[in-house]
Design a protein around this motif. Structure first.
Motif, PDB file in Angstrom:
ATOM      1  N   ASP A 107       0.879  -1.021  -0.024  1.00 58.30           N
ATOM      2  CA  ASP A 107       0.127  -0.011   0.202  1.00 58.30           C
ATOM      3  C   ASP A 107       0.942   1.311   0.231  1.00 58.30           C
ATOM      4  O   ASP A 107       0.345   2.296  -0.491  1.00 58.30           O
ATOM      5  CB  ASP A 107      -0.827  -0.153   1.342  1.00 58.30           C
ATOM      6  N   ILE A 116       6.034  -2.587  -9.968  1.00 56.25           N
ATOM      7  CA  ILE A 116       4.705  -2.202 -10.432  1.00 56.25           C
ATOM      8  C   ILE A 116       3.915  -3.258 -11.680  1.00 56.25           C
ATOM      9  O   ILE A 116       3.104  -3.821 -11.569  1.00 56.25           O
ATOM     10  CB  ILE A 116       4.496  -0.760 -11.078  1.00 56.25           C
ATOM     11  N   GLY A 142       2.630  -6.441 -10.224  1.00 61.04           N
ATOM     12  CA  GLY A 142       1.478  -6.077  -9.534  1.00 61.04           C
ATOM     13  C   GLY A 142       1.609  -6.158  -8.079  1.00 61.04           C
ATOM     14  O   GLY A 142       0.809  -6.518  -6.988  1.00 61.04           O
ATOM     15  N   ASP A 151      -0.619  -1.718  -4.583  1.00 63.32           N
ATOM     16  CA  ASP A 151      -2.019  -1.653  -4.790  1.00 63.32           C
ATOM     17  C   ASP A 151      -2.285  -0.588  -5.749  1.00 63.32           C
ATOM     18  O   ASP A 151      -1.498   0.525  -5.657  1.00 63.32           O
ATOM     19  CB  ASP A 151      -2.577  -1.489  -3.543  1.00 63.32           C
ATOM     20  N   ASP A 152      -3.123  -0.462  -6.637  1.00 66.92           N
ATOM     21  CA  ASP A 152      -3.851   0.619  -7.346  1.00 66.92           C
ATOM     22  C   ASP A 152      -4.118   1.786  -6.595  1.00 66.92           C
ATOM     23  O   ASP A 152      -4.103   3.034  -7.125  1.00 66.92           O
ATOM     24  CB  ASP A 152      -5.017   0.163  -8.293  1.00 66.92           C
ATOM     25  N   LYS A 153      -4.350   1.584  -5.315  1.00 61.95           N
ATOM     26  CA  LYS A 153      -4.735   2.644  -4.225  1.00 61.95           C
ATOM     27  C   LYS A 153      -3.810   3.152  -3.594  1.00 61.95           C
ATOM     28  O   LYS A 153      -3.834   4.116  -2.721  1.00 61.95           O
ATOM     29  CB  LYS A 153      -6.011   2.403  -3.523  1.00 61.95           C
ATOM     30  N   PRO A 169       0.971   3.216 -14.507  1.00 64.12           N
ATOM     31  CA  PRO A 169      -0.051   3.859 -14.062  1.00 64.12           C
ATOM     32  C   PRO A 169       0.223   4.522 -12.991  1.00 64.12           C
ATOM     33  O   PRO A 169      -0.692   5.796 -12.896  1.00 64.12           O
ATOM     34  CB  PRO A 169      -1.354   2.989 -14.033  1.00 64.12           C
ATOM     35  N   PHE A 170       1.314   4.580 -12.340  1.00 63.15           N
ATOM     36  CA  PHE A 170       1.503   5.603 -11.307  1.00 63.15           C
ATOM     37  C   PHE A 170       2.216   6.980 -11.733  1.00 63.15           C
ATOM     38  O   PHE A 170       3.356   6.847 -12.289  1.00 63.15           O
ATOM     39  CB  PHE A 170       2.635   4.960 -10.230  1.00 63.15           C
ATOM     40  N   ARG A 206       1.148   8.123  -7.426  1.00 65.24           N
ATOM     41  CA  ARG A 206      -0.252   7.432  -7.336  1.00 65.24           C
ATOM     42  C   ARG A 206      -0.726   7.117  -8.741  1.00 65.24           C
ATOM     43  O   ARG A 206      -0.686   7.921  -9.651  1.00 65.24           O
ATOM     44  CB  ARG A 206      -1.372   8.518  -6.490  1.00 65.24           C
ATOM     45  N   VAL A 207      -1.656   6.375  -8.516  1.00 63.27           N
ATOM     46  CA  VAL A 207      -2.727   6.259 -10.009  1.00 63.27           C
ATOM     47  C   VAL A 207      -3.549   7.091  -9.891  1.00 63.27           C
ATOM     48  O   VAL A 207      -4.507   7.367  -8.780  1.00 63.27           O
ATOM     49  CB  VAL A 207      -3.402   4.776  -9.840  1.00 63.27           C
ATOM     50  N   THR A 208      -3.614   8.095 -10.962  1.00 58.92           N
ATOM     51  CA  THR A 208      -4.456   9.094 -11.025  1.00 58.92           C
ATOM     52  C   THR A 208      -5.660   8.890 -12.116  1.00 58.92           C
ATOM     53  O   THR A 208      -5.487   8.223 -12.922  1.00 58.92           O
ATOM     54  CB  THR A 208      -3.721  10.437 -11.358  1.00 58.92           C
ATOM     55  N   GLN A 209      -6.658   9.583 -12.090  1.00 58.23           N
ATOM     56  CA  GLN A 209      -7.656   9.847 -12.961  1.00 58.23           C
ATOM     57  C   GLN A 209      -7.154  10.754 -14.006  1.00 58.23           C
ATOM     58  O   GLN A 209      -6.329  11.582 -13.722  1.00 58.23           O
ATOM     59  CB  GLN A 209      -8.892  10.539 -12.544  1.00 58.23           C
TER      60      GLN A 209
END
Length: 190
Positions: free
Chosen positions: A116, A137, A140, A143-145, A164-165, A182-185
């Motif tokens: 995390d 990454i 895996g 964590d995506d969050k 994706p980070f 972080r993974v962002t929108q």
């Protein structure tokens, strides 16, 4: 050097004498955790290049449930063990005296861990070590969050993204830079 906040706030920590490690100052540590937390509701952290263990212990004090420490220097490894015992976190940690590359190769094979929080503070002159972020990454293991914190010299430019980070924040403290991923929108980030 001390634990800045949480359950063990104010606990003094032992540092390795000499120039083999570069402990994160309390001021920078507080800033890091204000950016990535500041507190956690469980989870697993990885303190790679642990030094004296200050970052991983701070994460535990602020609510992380379990931390894996990796440090290859035998003297620093002993100090991590001392600091963990002093803070009474023995049952919440795994401590490995190992090279970071080999440790990451072993971690990606484990099915029981996804991180995390990744606390990444390699020797500043070893820029290739930052590639280990991508390895974690790609397998895996973050964590995506989750959040990745990279501490580096101000003359080192890290990528805007690792998969994706995305780098969502970068702060400079003298010759030290802290980059947060972080993974962002779409549209978020730097």
């Amino acid at each position: 050097m001390r634990v800045v906040a949480g359950d063990r706030k104010g606990m003094p920590l032992k540092a390795l004498p000499g120039n083999n490690t570069r402990p994160t100052t309390d001021k920078v540590k507080e800033s890091i955790f204000n950016m990535i937390g500041p507190f956690f509701d469980g989870g697993v952290a990885l303190d790679l290049f642990a030094g004296s263990g200050g970052l991983g212990l701070e994460a535990l004090s602020r609510g992380i449930e379990r931390t894996i420490f990796v440090e290859k220097d035998r003297k620093a490894f002993s100090i991590v063990k001392e600091n963990v015992a002093k803070c009474r976190y023995d049952d919440q940690v795994e401590i490995f005296c190992n090279d970071a590359v080999r440790a990451v190769k072993a971690l990606v094979k484990r099915e029981d861990v996804v991180f995390d929080v990744v606390l990444f503070d390699p020797p500043y002159h070893k820029v290739d070590y930052y590639d280990l972020v991508r390895v974690l990454i790609d397998h895996g293991k973050v964590d995506d969050k989750g959040v990745i914190m990279c501490e580096h010299a101000n003359d080192v430019t890290l990528p805007k993204a690792y998969g994706p980070f995305t780098c969502v924040r970068r702060e400079t403290y003298g010759s030290t830079v802290v980059s947060i991923y972080r993974v962002t929108q779409q549209g978020e980030g730097e």
